[in-house]
Design an enzyme around this catalytic site. Structure first.
Site, PDB file in Angstrom:
ATOM      1  N   GLU A 145      26.814  -2.258 -10.327  1.00 44.66           N
ATOM      2  CA  GLU A 145      26.191  -2.633 -11.601  1.00 44.66           C
ATOM      3  C   GLU A 145      25.469  -1.433 -12.193  1.00 44.66           C
ATOM      4  O   GLU A 145      24.980  -0.573 -11.456  1.00 44.66           O
ATOM      5  CB  GLU A 145      25.179  -3.769 -11.373  1.00 44.66           C
TER       6      GLU A 145
ATOM      7  N   CYS B 285      20.263   3.013 -16.128  1.00 44.95           N
ATOM      8  CA  CYS B 285      19.998   2.973 -14.698  1.00 44.95           C
ATOM      9  C   CYS B 285      21.365   2.926 -13.995  1.00 44.95           C
ATOM     10  O   CYS B 285      22.141   1.992 -14.201  1.00 44.95           O
ATOM     11  CB  CYS B 285      19.169   1.722 -14.400  1.00 44.95           C
TER      12      CYS B 285
ATOM     13  N   CYS C 223      24.142  -0.222  -0.048  1.00 43.22           N
ATOM     14  CA  CYS C 223      23.235   0.817   0.438  1.00 43.22           C
ATOM     15  C   CYS C 223      23.012   0.602   1.932  1.00 43.22           C
ATOM     16  O   CYS C 223      22.905  -0.535   2.386  1.00 43.22           O
ATOM     17  CB  CYS C 223      21.895   0.751  -0.299  1.00 43.22           C
TER      18      CYS C 223
ATOM     19  N   CYS D  50      16.320  -1.526   3.165  1.00 41.57           N
ATOM     20  CA  CYS D  50      14.933  -1.883   2.806  1.00 41.57           C
ATOM     21  C   CYS D  50      14.868  -3.399   2.631  1.00 41.57           C
ATOM     22  O   CYS D  50      15.688  -3.993   1.916  1.00 41.57           O
ATOM     23  CB  CYS D  50      14.505  -1.176   1.536  1.00 41.57           C
TER      24      CYS D  50
ATOM     25  N   CYS E 151      14.861  -5.342  -0.930  1.00 45.22           N
ATOM     26  CA  CYS E 151      15.807  -4.899  -1.973  1.00 45.22           C
ATOM     27  C   CYS E 151      17.140  -5.632  -1.821  1.00 45.22           C
ATOM     28  O   CYS E 151      17.728  -5.651  -0.736  1.00 45.22           O
ATOM     29  CB  CYS E 151      15.999  -3.392  -1.852  1.00 45.22           C
TER      30      CYS E 151
ATOM     31  N   GLY F 115      22.220   1.809  -4.391  1.00 44.16           N
ATOM     32  CA  GLY F 115      22.510   2.932  -3.514  1.00 44.16           C
ATOM     33  C   GLY F 115      21.412   3.969  -3.425  1.00 44.16           C
ATOM     34  O   GLY F 115      20.481   3.985  -4.227  1.00 44.16           O
ATOM     35  N   GLU F 116      21.550   4.822  -2.417  1.00 50.51           N
ATOM     36  CA  GLU F 116      20.594   5.909  -2.198  1.00 50.51           C
ATOM     37  C   GLU F 116      21.269   7.203  -2.654  1.00 50.51           C
ATOM     38  O   GLU F 116      22.156   7.729  -1.967  1.00 50.51           O
ATOM     39  CB  GLU F 116      20.211   5.954  -0.711  1.00 50.51           C
TER      40      GLU F 116
ATOM     41  N   SER G  49      15.910   8.969  -7.884  1.00 51.46           N
ATOM     42  CA  SER G  49      14.946   8.190  -7.099  1.00 51.46           C
ATOM     43  C   SER G  49      15.463   8.110  -5.666  1.00 51.46           C
ATOM     44  O   SER G  49      16.604   7.724  -5.424  1.00 51.46           O
ATOM     45  CB  SER G  49      14.836   6.790  -7.700  1.00 51.46           C
TER      46      SER G  49
ATOM     47  N   SER H 116      10.356   6.744  -3.462  1.00 58.69           N
ATOM     48  CA  SER H 116       9.967   5.338  -3.274  1.00 58.69           C
ATOM     49  C   SER H 116       9.099   5.253  -2.028  1.00 58.69           C
ATOM     50  O   SER H 116       9.606   5.181  -0.919  1.00 58.69           O
ATOM     51  CB  SER H 116      11.222   4.477  -3.128  1.00 58.69           C
ATOM     52  N   LEU H 117       7.800   5.251  -2.227  1.00 57.70           N
ATOM     53  CA  LEU H 117       6.883   5.357  -1.087  1.00 57.70           C
ATOM     54  C   LEU H 117       6.532   3.969  -0.532  1.00 57.70           C
ATOM     55  O   LEU H 117       6.725   3.697   0.640  1.00 57.70           O
ATOM     56  CB  LEU H 117       5.634   6.122  -1.541  1.00 57.70           C
ATOM     57  N   HIS H 118       5.954   3.128  -1.351  1.00 54.58           N
ATOM     58  CA  HIS H 118       5.685   1.716  -1.042  1.00 54.58           C
ATOM     59  C   HIS H 118       4.631   1.441   0.031  1.00 54.58           C
ATOM     60  O   HIS H 118       4.200   0.286   0.166  1.00 54.58           O
ATOM     61  CB  HIS H 118       6.961   0.945  -0.657  1.00 54.58           C
TER      62      HIS H 118
ATOM     63  N   ASN I   8      10.005  -7.536  -7.578  1.00 57.36           N
ATOM     64  CA  ASN I   8      10.907  -8.523  -8.178  1.00 57.36           C
ATOM     65  C   ASN I   8      11.497  -9.390  -7.072  1.00 57.36           C
ATOM     66  O   ASN I   8      11.745  -8.904  -5.969  1.00 57.36           O
ATOM     67  CB  ASN I   8      12.018  -7.805  -8.942  1.00 57.36           C
TER      68      ASN I   8
ATOM     69  N   CYS J 103      14.460  -3.757 -11.118  1.00 52.37           N
ATOM     70  CA  CYS J 103      14.480  -2.891  -9.927  1.00 52.37           C
ATOM     71  C   CYS J 103      14.708  -3.706  -8.663  1.00 52.37           C
ATOM     72  O   CYS J 103      14.022  -4.677  -8.410  1.00 52.37           O
ATOM     73  CB  CYS J 103      13.143  -2.188  -9.761  1.00 52.37           C
TER      74      CYS J 103
HETATM   75  N1  SAH Z   1      17.703   4.047  -3.266  1.00 59.85           N
HETATM   76  C1  SAH Z   1      16.825   4.647  -4.213  1.00 59.85           C
HETATM   77  C2  SAH Z   1      17.146   4.278  -5.649  1.00 59.85           C
HETATM   78  C3  SAH Z   1      17.553   2.866  -5.936  1.00 59.85           C
HETATM   79  S1  SAH Z   1      16.299   1.646  -5.767  1.00 59.85           S
HETATM   80  C4  SAH Z   1      15.383   4.326  -3.863  1.00 59.85           C
HETATM   81  O1  SAH Z   1      15.156   3.471  -3.034  1.00 59.85           O
HETATM   82  O2  SAH Z   1      14.515   4.977  -4.441  1.00 59.85           O
HETATM   83  C5  SAH Z   1      15.310   1.906  -7.210  1.00 59.85           C
HETATM   84  C6  SAH Z   1      13.856   1.502  -7.065  1.00 59.85           C
HETATM   85  O3  SAH Z   1      13.721   0.060  -6.977  1.00 59.85           O
HETATM   86  C7  SAH Z   1      13.200   2.053  -5.801  1.00 59.85           C
HETATM   87  O4  SAH Z   1      11.927   2.559  -6.126  1.00 59.85           O
HETATM   88  C8  SAH Z   1      13.107   0.818  -4.946  1.00 59.85           C
HETATM   89  O5  SAH Z   1      12.140   0.942  -3.940  1.00 59.85           O
HETATM   90  C9  SAH Z   1      12.781  -0.237  -5.959  1.00 59.85           C
HETATM   91  N2  SAH Z   1      12.964  -1.605  -5.508  1.00 59.85           N
HETATM   92  C10 SAH Z   1      13.845  -2.060  -4.589  1.00 59.85           C
HETATM   93  N3  SAH Z   1      13.732  -3.403  -4.459  1.00 59.85           N
HETATM   94  C11 SAH Z   1      12.759  -3.795  -5.303  1.00 59.85           C
HETATM   95  C12 SAH Z   1      12.197  -5.068  -5.638  1.00 59.85           C
HETATM   96  N4  SAH Z   1      12.642  -6.188  -5.071  1.00 59.85           N
HETATM   97  N5  SAH Z   1      11.216  -5.100  -6.565  1.00 59.85           N
HETATM   98  C13 SAH Z   1      10.785  -3.955  -7.159  1.00 59.85           C
HETATM   99  N6  SAH Z   1      11.282  -2.741  -6.905  1.00 59.85           N
HETATM  100  C14 SAH Z   1      12.266  -2.653  -5.980  1.00 59.85           C
HETATM  101 FE1  SF4 Z   2      18.758   1.350  -0.699  1.00 61.32          FE
HETATM  102 FE2  SF4 Z   2      16.837   2.043  -2.452  1.00 61.32          FE
HETATM  103 FE3  SF4 Z   2      17.430  -0.549  -1.968  1.00 61.32          FE
HETATM  104 FE4  SF4 Z   2      16.215   0.903  -0.092  1.00 61.32          FE
HETATM  105  S1  SF4 Z   2      15.389   0.364  -2.115  1.00 61.32           S
HETATM  106  S2  SF4 Z   2      17.947  -0.505   0.233  1.00 61.32           S
HETATM  107  S3  SF4 Z   2      17.161   2.873  -0.394  1.00 61.32           S
HETATM  108  S4  SF4 Z   2      18.770   0.938  -2.905  1.00 61.32           S
END
Ligand code: SAH
Ligand code: SF4
Length: 344
Positions: free
Chosen positions: A87, A100, A107, A111, A114, A157-158, A187, A210-212, A288, A331
């Protein structure tokens, strides 16, 4: 066969064997113009247009388009040659648009919060498949009198796990589509080798990490790759990127109720940001919803106090407006599934 949008000048020269150089230049310019269909390239002979269409096929087939925010957010589901699904999300603003982009089918990083991670990994996207998402979005933006101004690798994806295919795509987006490096954002979940590689590349693209979470225990629970690339090493890689680039990094932080939205996390995050020069910026995204993760995003008041704690410590933070959550385009919601037909 090379995808149309990854064809090099050499590929064109081979295809157009014996044609004068100006023809190759014409085809090159047409290929990267907003006229996606070769049959619109009226400056070229019809037979040549037909040959390009056949020998350099496109690689994305639109399966479904979903609209949200009064049509300002458009998510497209694409089918690839091998049946894979990805997508991309186009977000319109008054006179410009941001895309985007996806970099992989699924991926492998897993995580927990996600949707893409919950689906697992299928394969890397090719350079042509990445660029085609951009080519199509640019045409779609222009059709509404907007300019495609930003490309963010925040789709499925990463991107830094697919750096060899990513980098030529970035070069094409920069050189042929006219986006400046600062308007191209990669990212990453924190792939240290990829960050170091990106620091050596000739264009200073914007880096978002993406630190979190600000401690290894919490972060490893959310982002399993943290056990291989822990926070202290990740910060070293960020410092290296900054030394090479002299451009601010941003940290992405999905606020998850009761998990990473406490005052202690905000204070520890501020300390990490302040270790960097220039001080890192924070993008806060209330989590989200995804089908496989039971915890919810933080309430608005918690988001606001998290942000005030950061700002009180000299760290600027932006609360990202969520776009497209009702069509699972926000996201972390991209899962690229074709929903099964509804039972009657
Ligand atoms: N793999 C890369 C880029 C794709 S994800 C990465 O992880 O950075 C894009 C962004 O969406 C990242 O910052 C990720 O942590 C965030 N993300 C993933 N799942 C999410 C969710 N459920 N709610 C909000 N942000 C989310
Ligand atoms: Fe992959 Fe980014 Fe989602 Fe983590 S947040 S599973 S690295 S797409």
């Amino acid at each position: 066969m090379t995808g149309r949008f990854a064809a090099s000048r050499e590929t064109l020269a081979d295809l157009l064997d014996g044609e004068p150089r100006y023809r190759i230049d014409q085809v090159w310019a047409a290929l990267h113009s907003p006229r996606l269909d070769p049959f619109e390239w009226s400056e070229l002979p019809t037979a040549m247009r037909a040959m390009i269409a056949e020998r350099l096929p496109t690689q994305l087939e639109a399966v479904r388009e979903s609209h949200a925010d009064d049509g300002q957010t458009v998510k497209t589901l694409w089918r690839l040659d091998d049946g894979g699904l990805i997508e991309s999300v186009l977000m319109h603003y008054p006179d410009r648009s941001t895309l985007c982009v996806s970099s992989q089918v699924g991926c492998a990083m897993g995580c927990s919060f996600c949707a893409t991670g919950q689906a697992g990994f299928t394969r890397h996207l090719t350079t042509g498949e990445i660029v085609e998402q951009v080519a199509r979005a640019r045409a779609a933006a222009q059709a509404t009198d907007r300019r495609l101004s930003n490309v963010v690798f925040m789709g499925m994806g990463e991107p830094l796990a697919n750096e060899p295919n990513l980098w030529p795509a970035i070069e094409t987006i920069h050189h042929e589509y006219g986006l400046s490096a600062r308007h191209i954002t990669v990212s990453t979940v924190g792939m240290i080798p990829g960050i170091r590689l990106l620091a050596e590349r000739p264009l200073p693209v914007t880096l978002a990490v993406s630190l979190h979470a600000a401690d290894d225990t919490t972060r490893t629970r959310l982002v399993p790759i943290n056990s291989r690339y822990p926070i202290a090493d990740l910060m070293d890689a960020c410092r290296y990127y900054l030394e090479k680039r002299r451009r601010r990094i941003s940290f992405e932080w999905a606020l998850i109720a009761g998990v990473n939205d406490t005052r202690e996390q905000a204070e520890a995050l501020a300390d990490l940001c302040r270790q960097l020069r220039p001080i890192a910026h924070v993008n806060l995204i209330p989590l989200n919803d995804t089908p496989g993760y039971p915890v919810r995003g933080s309430a608005r008041s918690v988001v606001d106090s998290f942000r005030s704690t950061l700002e009180g410590r000299g760290v600027s933070a932006t609360v990202r407006r969520t776009r497209g959550d009702e069509i699972a385009a926000a996201c972390g919601q991209l899962a690229a599934s074709v929903s099964p037909p509804r039972r009657r």
